[in-house]
Design an enzyme around this catalytic site. Structure first.
Site: not given
Ligand code: PGA
Length: 248
Positions: A10-11, A94, A96, A166, A172, A232-233
């Site tokens: 979900w971030k 991750h 990020e 990833e 994203g 993610g999204g």
């Molecule tokens: P995304 O993110 O599906 O929005 O590209 C994946 C993630 O960062 O785990």
């Protein structure tokens, strides 16, 4: 045979109201999934996930944890705290976190060990940037990332980790690795695992993450070494998340 895992990341999204609607939407349509399903929520919502998902086929988890056990680490969340709220999974390393919080391969390995010690299943993320891919460094970069993890883990614990490939340029952005591109890296990761222990490597799930959506999930998930997705999204919309689960 590896059972596939579809995990939502979900971030830093959601609210009590939005999460309640999302989880209710998923639960209403899920039925008996043919794969494992999890959502990785922001820490303030662990209690909400526990209340909404206990007794269901959906597991929940966190997006990060502290490398320390407890003590004077303002703002950090301990593995034991995730366990207190019934978390089964935790995302570790991750991109990020690596990019915005300067997490190194070594720190990621420490966090993974902390998760394992607490009985959590770490979802350890690896992946190259666009510049690294264009410089044909993908194999070297993910090789170093996976080796740091494998140097820290013993063979018995290896079976309890999940890896997520990833590619940073696909997260994203709406750009997805083609199934062949992803499979190529998943095979590199499987070989690195097998170099540590062949039997354990055959059981470790390697997820793909990076703009996985209902319309590309089936092809990606059909590849021999892609054992699920870190989403993610698309995990923020019940119909999309459900469609990916069905594809698995
Ligand atoms: P995304 O993110 O599906 O929005 O590209 C994946 C993630 O960062 O785990």
């Amino acid at each position: 045979m590896r059972r596939k895992l579809i995990a939502g990341n979900w971030k830093m999204n959601g609210s009590l109201a939005a999460n309640a609607a999302l989880l209710a939407g998923i639960k209403a349509e899920l039925g008996e999934p043919a794969c494992d399903v999890a959502v990785c929520a922001p820490a303030p919502y662990f209690a909400q996930c526990q209340a909404a998902l206990s007794g269901s086929t959906i597991a929940w988890g966190g997006q990060d944890l502290s490398a320390h056990e407890s003590g004077a680490y303002t703002g950090e969340v301990a593995a034991s705290m995730l366990r207190d709220f019934g978390c089964q999974y935790v995302i570790v390393g991750h991109s990020e976190r690596r990019a915005y919080h300067a997490e190194t391969n070594e720190l990621v390995a420490q966090k993974m060990l902390r998760a394992l010690k607490a009985g959590l299943t770490p979802i350890v993320c690896v992946g190259e940037t666009l510049a690294e891919r264009e410089a044909e460094q993908t194999g070297r970069v993910v090789g170093q990332q996976i080796d740091a993890v494998l140097a820290a883990v013993d063979t018995e614990a290896l079976a309890n980790i999940v890896i997520a490939y990833e590619p940073v340029w696909a997260i994203g952005t709406g750009k997805t690795a083609t199934p062949q591109m992803a499979q190529e890296v998943h095979a590199i990761l499987r070989a690195a695992l097998a170099a540590k222990n062949t039997a354990a490597a055959a059981g470790v799930r390697i997820l793909y993450g990076g703009s996985m959506k209902p319309d590309n999930a089936k092809e990606l998930l059909a590849m021999p070494d892609i054992d699920g997705g870190l989403i993610g999204g698309a995990a923020l919309k019940a119909p999309d998340f459900l469609a990916i689960i069905r594809a698995a």
